[in-house]
Design an enzyme around this catalytic site. Structure first.
Site, PDB file in Angstrom:
ATOM      1  N   GLY A 196     -23.909   7.322  12.662  1.00 27.40           N
ATOM      2  CA  GLY A 196     -24.489   7.254  11.701  1.00 27.40           C
ATOM      3  C   GLY A 196     -25.401   7.171  11.363  1.00 27.40           C
ATOM      4  O   GLY A 196     -25.025   5.500  11.379  1.00 27.40           O
ATOM      5  N   GLY A 197     -27.008   6.736  11.581  1.00 26.82           N
ATOM      6  CA  GLY A 197     -27.897   5.256  12.176  1.00 26.82           C
ATOM      7  C   GLY A 197     -28.936   5.321  11.385  1.00 26.82           C
ATOM      8  O   GLY A 197     -30.377   4.382  11.839  1.00 26.82           O
ATOM      9  N   ASP A 225     -27.071   8.971  15.871  1.00 27.32           N
ATOM     10  CA  ASP A 225     -28.136   9.701  14.625  1.00 27.32           C
ATOM     11  C   ASP A 225     -28.111  10.536  14.997  1.00 27.32           C
ATOM     12  O   ASP A 225     -28.570  11.068  16.331  1.00 27.32           O
ATOM     13  CB  ASP A 225     -28.833   8.889  14.502  1.00 27.32           C
ATOM     14  N   ARG A 257     -22.190   9.966  -7.208  1.00 25.96           N
ATOM     15  CA  ARG A 257     -21.209  10.637  -5.719  1.00 25.96           C
ATOM     16  C   ARG A 257     -21.026  11.790  -5.605  1.00 25.96           C
ATOM     17  O   ARG A 257     -21.022  12.320  -4.240  1.00 25.96           O
ATOM     18  CB  ARG A 257     -20.409   9.121  -5.697  1.00 25.96           C
ATOM     19  N   ASN A 286     -22.601  16.384   2.096  1.00 25.51           N
ATOM     20  CA  ASN A 286     -22.137  15.786   2.708  1.00 25.51           C
ATOM     21  C   ASN A 286     -20.822  16.007   3.272  1.00 25.51           C
ATOM     22  O   ASN A 286     -20.542  16.065   4.558  1.00 25.51           O
ATOM     23  CB  ASN A 286     -21.819  14.226   2.245  1.00 25.51           C
ATOM     24  N   ARG A 329     -17.440  -6.724  -5.168  1.00 25.05           N
ATOM     25  CA  ARG A 329     -18.353  -6.701  -6.684  1.00 25.05           C
ATOM     26  C   ARG A 329     -17.866  -8.188  -7.763  1.00 25.05           C
ATOM     27  O   ARG A 329     -17.828  -8.447  -8.390  1.00 25.05           O
ATOM     28  CB  ARG A 329     -18.296  -4.993  -6.930  1.00 25.05           C
ATOM     29  N   HIS A 354     -13.512   5.939  -5.827  1.00 23.52           N
ATOM     30  CA  HIS A 354     -15.155   5.677  -5.354  1.00 23.52           C
ATOM     31  C   HIS A 354     -15.487   5.716  -6.597  1.00 23.52           C
ATOM     32  O   HIS A 354     -16.510   6.284  -6.126  1.00 23.52           O
ATOM     33  CB  HIS A 354     -14.934   4.981  -4.257  1.00 23.52           C
TER      34      HIS A 354
HETATM   35  N1  APR Z   1     -24.933  13.465  11.610  1.00 23.42           N
HETATM   36  C1  APR Z   1     -25.149  12.674  12.231  1.00 23.42           C
HETATM   37  N2  APR Z   1     -26.232  11.298  11.479  1.00 23.42           N
HETATM   38  C2  APR Z   1     -26.341  12.124  10.460  1.00 23.42           C
HETATM   39  C3  APR Z   1     -26.365  13.698  10.546  1.00 23.42           C
HETATM   40  C4  APR Z   1     -25.255  14.613  11.233  1.00 23.42           C
HETATM   41  N3  APR Z   1     -25.271  15.529  10.978  1.00 23.42           N
HETATM   42  N4  APR Z   1     -26.637  14.609   9.324  1.00 23.42           N
HETATM   43  C5  APR Z   1     -27.496  12.918   8.787  1.00 23.42           C
HETATM   44  N5  APR Z   1     -27.549  12.053   9.267  1.00 23.42           N
HETATM   45  C6  APR Z   1     -27.741  10.632   9.784  1.00 23.42           C
HETATM   46  C7  APR Z   1     -28.910  10.821   8.568  1.00 23.42           C
HETATM   47  O1  APR Z   1     -30.284  10.756  10.098  1.00 23.42           O
HETATM   48  C8  APR Z   1     -29.311   9.401   8.550  1.00 23.42           C
HETATM   49  O2  APR Z   1     -30.409   8.391   9.077  1.00 23.42           O
HETATM   50  O3  APR Z   1     -27.075   9.768   8.598  1.00 23.42           O
HETATM   51  C9  APR Z   1     -28.031   8.455   7.837  1.00 23.42           C
HETATM   52  C10 APR Z   1     -27.512   8.572   6.755  1.00 23.42           C
HETATM   53  O4  APR Z   1     -28.144   6.786   5.782  1.00 23.42           O
HETATM   54  P1  APR Z   1     -28.891   6.830   5.273  1.00 23.42           P
HETATM   55  O5  APR Z   1     -29.833   8.072   4.613  1.00 23.42           O
HETATM   56  O6  APR Z   1     -29.982   5.454   5.704  1.00 23.42           O
HETATM   57  O7  APR Z   1     -28.029   6.604   4.153  1.00 23.42           O
HETATM   58  P2  APR Z   1     -27.086   5.078   4.026  1.00 23.42           P
HETATM   59  O8  APR Z   1     -27.259   4.347   3.077  1.00 23.42           O
HETATM   60  O9  APR Z   1     -27.060   4.809   5.080  1.00 23.42           O
HETATM   61  O10 APR Z   1     -25.416   5.793   3.301  1.00 23.42           O
HETATM   62  C11 APR Z   1     -25.248   6.625   3.977  1.00 23.42           C
HETATM   63  O11 APR Z   1     -22.990   6.105   2.572  1.00 23.42           O
HETATM   64  O12 APR Z   1     -22.321   5.171   1.010  1.00 23.42           O
HETATM   65  C12 APR Z   1     -22.305   6.229   1.570  1.00 23.42           C
HETATM   66  O13 APR Z   1     -23.664   7.210  -0.321  1.00 23.42           O
HETATM   67  C13 APR Z   1     -23.783   6.425   0.536  1.00 23.42           C
HETATM   68  O14 APR Z   1     -23.493   8.256   2.064  1.00 23.42           O
HETATM   69  C14 APR Z   1     -24.073   7.890   1.464  1.00 23.42           C
HETATM   70  C15 APR Z   1     -23.450   6.980   3.376  1.00 23.42           C
END
Ligand code: APR
Length: 321
Positions: free
Chosen positions: A10-11, A34, A89, A96, A152, A176
């Site tokens: 996840g990037g 990602d 959530r 998710n 927090r 959480h």
């Molecule tokens: N495999 C890898 N990465 C993925 C996939 C997948 N199958 N599906 C989505 N992603 C990537 C997205 O492309 C995105 O870049 O996961 C990333 C999520 O990043 P953000 O949308 O910026 O979310 P972020 O704020 O980093 O939070 C991620 O952590 O705290 C939790 O609720 C939050 O579930 C969320 C997670």
């Protein structure tokens, strides 16, 4: 000796901050994965181009191929969608869970010996699912929630008392979510109970209790408070810092006592669920859950929180995950 390898699945917002923290703290080589093409490559190139300024040698690279996470020591997962304003959530559950399933299959395939820290929400369900699908031992699959929730809680106490947050010890237990249990009785400033300091400040036990209740409410709703202000996405700096603290405890075998989402096997009266509790974190991940006595109302608040976790996990099971 080879440097530690840390894979970030996840990037997005959190993933990017994680990559930067790994670089500037020189924790090891970081691989940011990602599914969006070029995106993690762009982020890590940007981070790497600051290496001469920040003075780090760690290699931080981006990829769209799971093969590049091979032999990672630690994997931190943020893949998934974040909350939008007004979204709980739990609303994120189905979307998710699908993502987490594919992540778990690939991590099991390419980094089978890694220790995994899950951040994706709904956390308690996602960490459960990752362990189930990967088949990893429970001690090597840990959820990040309590370190941030506790931070927090500590931050709000420090602001209220006008003291350094470094001197605050404060912890939350449970899931959480809105049922988390900030432990007032054990919150202290260098050993001095926070409630005593609040009572001295306000010279009124009722007012002190009211102030503490407001701090507890703000702690429980803190994620939502940030979501509401950001309008696009959820907290990302603080969750990244929290996961890095856990990763450091594992990498350096620190035996830190951190509130984490750990699998319980009878501790605190919970059998077979992941719940937020203090645990000793070292090279083997969760090395021991630290049990201690809870007052009646603390125990019943924890039971309520565990019920919420069970509901969430049961809902996920009903959905076929
Ligand atoms: N495999 C890898 N990465 C993925 C996939 C997948 N199958 N599906 C989505 N992603 C990537 C997205 O492309 C995105 O870049 O996961 C990333 C999520 O990043 P953000 O949308 O910026 O979310 P972020 O704020 O980093 O939070 C991620 O952590 O705290 C939790 O609720 C939050 O579930 C969320 C997670």
């Amino acid at each position: 000796m080879r440097r530690a390898k840390i894979a970030l699945i996840g990037g997005g917002q959190i993933g990017g901050v994680l990559a930067q923290l790994i670089a500037v703290r020189q924790l090891g080589d970081g691989v940011l994965f990602d599914i969006v093409e070029d995106f993690p490559q762009g982020k890590t190139l940007d981070i790497a181009e600051a290496s001469a300024i920040d003075g780090f040698d760690a290699r931080i690279t981006g990829t769209n191929s799971y093969a590049d996470i091979a032999d990672s020591d630690i994997v931190i997962i943020t893949a998934g969608l974040p909350r939008k304003p007004g979204m709980s959530r739990d609303d994120l559950l189905t979307t998710n869970a699908k993502i987490m399933k594919s992540v778990a299959e690939n991590v099991a395939k390419y980094a089978p010996n890694s220790t995994v820290i899950v951040i994706s929400n709904p956390l308690d369900a996602m960490v459960t699912l990752f362990q189930k699908v990967s088949g990893f031992p429970y001690n090597r699959v840990i959820g990040q929630a309590g370190v941030l929730d506790s931070s927090r809680f500590a931050t709000f106490i420090a602001w209220e008392l006008g003291v350094s947050v470094k001197d605050i010890n404060a912890m939350t237990l449970g899931g959480h979510g809105d049922t988390m249990v900030p432990l007032t009785r054990y919150a202290n400033v260098n050993g001095i109970p926070v409630m005593e300091l609040l009572e001295r400040k306000y010279k009124d036990a009722g007012k002190a209790a009211e102030v503490m209740n407001a701090i507890i409410e703000r702690t429980k709703m803190a994620g939502g408070e940030v979501v509401k202000l950001l309008k696009t996405g959820s907290a990302f700096y603080s969750p990244a810092s929290a996961a890095i603290q856990m990763a450091e405890a594992i990498l350096f075998d620190e035996k830190r006592v951190l509130p984490v989402c750990a699998h319980l096997n009878g501790q605190f009266g919970v059998e077979g669920y992941y719940v937020g509790v203090p645990a000793i974190i070292g090279k083997d991940g969760v090395e021991n859950v630290v049990e201690f006595s809870l007052a009646e109302e603390e125990k019943s608040a924890l039971d309520k929180s565990v019920d919420a976790v069970k509901e969430l996990v049961d809902a996920m099971n009903r959905l076929g995950f």
